[in-house]
Design a protein around this motif. Structure first.
Motif, mmCIF file in Angstrom:
data_model
loop_
_atom_site.group_PDB
_atom_site.id
_atom_site.type_symbol
_atom_site.label_atom_id
_atom_site.label_comp_id
_atom_site.label_asym_id
_atom_site.label_seq_id
_atom_site.Cartn_x
_atom_site.Cartn_y
_atom_site.Cartn_z
ATOM 1 N N GLY A 54 45.266 37.163 34.106
ATOM 2 C CA GLY A 54 45.037 38.572 34.439
ATOM 3 C C GLY A 54 43.590 38.958 34.571
ATOM 4 O O GLY A 54 43.274 40.150 34.608
ATOM 5 N N HIS A 55 42.693 37.961 34.666
ATOM 6 C CA HIS A 55 41.267 38.314 34.695
ATOM 7 C C HIS A 55 40.929 39.204 35.886
ATOM 8 O O HIS A 55 40.107 40.109 35.778
ATOM 9 N N ASN A 56 41.538 38.953 37.023
ATOM 10 C CA ASN A 56 41.253 39.738 38.228
ATOM 11 C C ASN A 56 42.301 40.808 38.505
ATOM 12 O O ASN A 56 42.225 41.493 39.526
ATOM 13 N N ALA A 57 43.260 40.964 37.601
ATOM 14 C CA ALA A 57 44.318 41.959 37.819
ATOM 15 C C ALA A 57 43.795 43.356 37.512
ATOM 16 O O ALA A 57 43.147 43.585 36.495
ATOM 17 N N LEU A 58 44.083 44.294 38.419
ATOM 18 C CA LEU A 58 43.692 45.695 38.230
ATOM 19 C C LEU A 58 44.917 46.497 37.839
ATOM 20 O O LEU A 58 45.855 46.625 38.609
#
Length: 451
Positions: free
Chosen positions: A102-106
């Motif tokens: 989820g590092h790039n999940a907004l």
């Protein structure tokens, strides 16, 4: 002794003037007043938002992964260092590999701060190639250590290549440092062994919250039942979520690295100053999305100027003062300065290639375009001789200019004059010096004043 609890209106008045960190603590320990605390406007002097840290005034809330090793297991040096300084900054899978879920999940409320580079490496850490590389390094270090202990001779090649330089470097390291490097590689190889034999790693993970202020450090360990970005979302939601009004902040500072700020839905800031921003042009929309309209016009904006678009921050023209730090010498700065309408501008350079003739061109532009009284631009200058040469050039080329020891004065209309002068950096106060990043010894000022 009988004591009476504060009545609702009295409690609101007390909370309004209370340090925000004390408010957070009280709200956590006494949930019964949490709803009242959310109603009262939150006032913060300085707020710094990062990927896994939130700093409110001088108190920092930091999240990381704490690894508690099983009894009898030696704690690796590197793991101990992470435990001592806030925990590991990424998540682990069931074998102990670093992962970035989820590092790039907004998610709703999150704010993405784009960056031309990303210091968070998300390469796969569990490939056969990576394991082979670790084992090659391990063998090299072990051979060097055996040689240093006199039990084996390893032939170190002559020459000036990169490999030879590394070999000579490691041969010169203290024994204990070589042993530490070997221990780190064993730590890197451990997840591969756990996966190969379907074993659990020799540690248990916890989410660690470290709260640090000037005089106090508090550590809390919580079950590792969510990922770090989810825990950060929960932390910021507790601090800032559910508030009825925008948070009042004097100075707002944001993470240098590319990241996603995990913020509650409806998060809004009413601020006076944006401080130390990077990649300003890329982050314009993200920054604006967090600011209450009441923030404009901003009192001041400070940023690191890497590219010309950084000066095109659309709301900067509504800002009374801005500071551009470490201005890239490839920027056509003086052409930009001639078009700005800001009343106060501060600029610092690092390894500047700007010629003294450009200062003359800016002076001539101000004379032709009659800048308002009170306009003042300040330039960080490394050498006093540079400032002297600028004044000498202006005095020789501008009609009516009069020079004293460190100043040139030029009449520009009946009621005003332009002054160009320089002063020692040490004569400025601490906050002004900070704007010039401390490596300049002099400040050249250019201002319009009344006669």
């Amino acid at each position: 002794m009988n004591t009476l609890p504060l009545q609702y209106q009295s409690l609101k008045a007390v909370l309004l003037y209370m340090d925000p960190n004390v408010r957070f603590k009280i709200s956590h320990r006494f949930p019964s007043i949490s709803s009242t605390e959310k109603v009262v406007p939150l006032r913060i002097e300085e707020l710094d938002l990062g990927d896994l840290t939130t700093t409110v005034n001088q108190t920092t809330y930091k999240l990381g992964i704490y690894r508690e090793y099983k009894k009898g297991e030696k704690i690796p040096w590197r793991a101990q260092r992470y435990n001592d300084f806030g925990g590991f900054p990424y998540d682990f899978d069931r074998f102990g590999f670093e992962i970035f879920p989820g590092h790039n999940a907004l998610n709703p409320g999150d704010v993405s701060l784009p960056c031309p580079y990303n210091l968070v490496s998300q390469v796969e850490r569990d490939t056969v190639h990576i394991e082979r590389m670790h084992r090659t390094r391990l063998k090299f270090y072990q051979n060097v250590l055996k040689t240093r202990l006199g039990s084996e001779n390893v032939e170190i090649s002559d020459g000036e290549g990169e490999d030879t330089i590394l070999e000579h470097y490691y041969m010169s390291l203290p024994i204990e440092e070589l042993e530490r490097h070997i221990g780190e590689i064993y730590e890197d190889l451990q997840p591969f062994e756990c996966r190969r034999f379907n074993l659990k790693p020799p540690f248990v993970c916890y989410i660690m919250l470290t709260i640090t202020s000037k005089s106090h450090k508090e550590i809390s360990l919580m079950p590792y039942n969510m990922k770090l970005h989810e825990a950060m979302k929960d932390l910021n939601s507790f601090l800032f979520g559910g508030r009825h009004q925008s948070i009042q902040v004097q100075k707002l500072q944001l993470s240098i690295n590319g990241t996603i700020l995990r913020l509650p839905v409806g998060f809004k800031i009413e601020t006076e100053q944006l401080k130390g921003l990077n990649n300003l042009s890329m982050r314009h929309d993200a920054i604006i999305s967090m600011l209450d309209k009441k923030s404009f016009p901003l009192k001041s904006v400070s940023f690191f100027a890497d590219d010309e678009p950084d000066f095109q921050f659309s709301d900067m023209g509504k800002t009374k003062s801005f500071t551009a730090m470490d201005v890239n010498p490839e920027i056509d700065l003086f052409s930009i300065l001639k078009t700005l309408s800001n009343q106060r501008v501060n600029l610092s350079f690092y390894d500047s290639d700007f010629g003294i003739g450009q200062y003359l061109g800016l002076v001539q532009s101000w004379i032709e375009n009659e800048r308002p009284i009170g306009t003042c631009y300040s330039f960080g200058i490394e050498e006093e001789d540079t400032a002297r040469q600028i004044l000498k050039l202006v005095r020789a080329n501008v009609e009516g200019a009069k020079r004293s020891k460190r100043c040139v004065s030029i009449p520009i209309r009946n009621s005003a004059r332009l002054e160009l002068y320089y002063i020692p950096m040490k004569s400025l106060n601490d906050s002004e010096q900070e704007e010039f990043m401390y490596y300049c010894d002099w400040v050249l000022k250019m201002r319009v004043v009344r006669f």
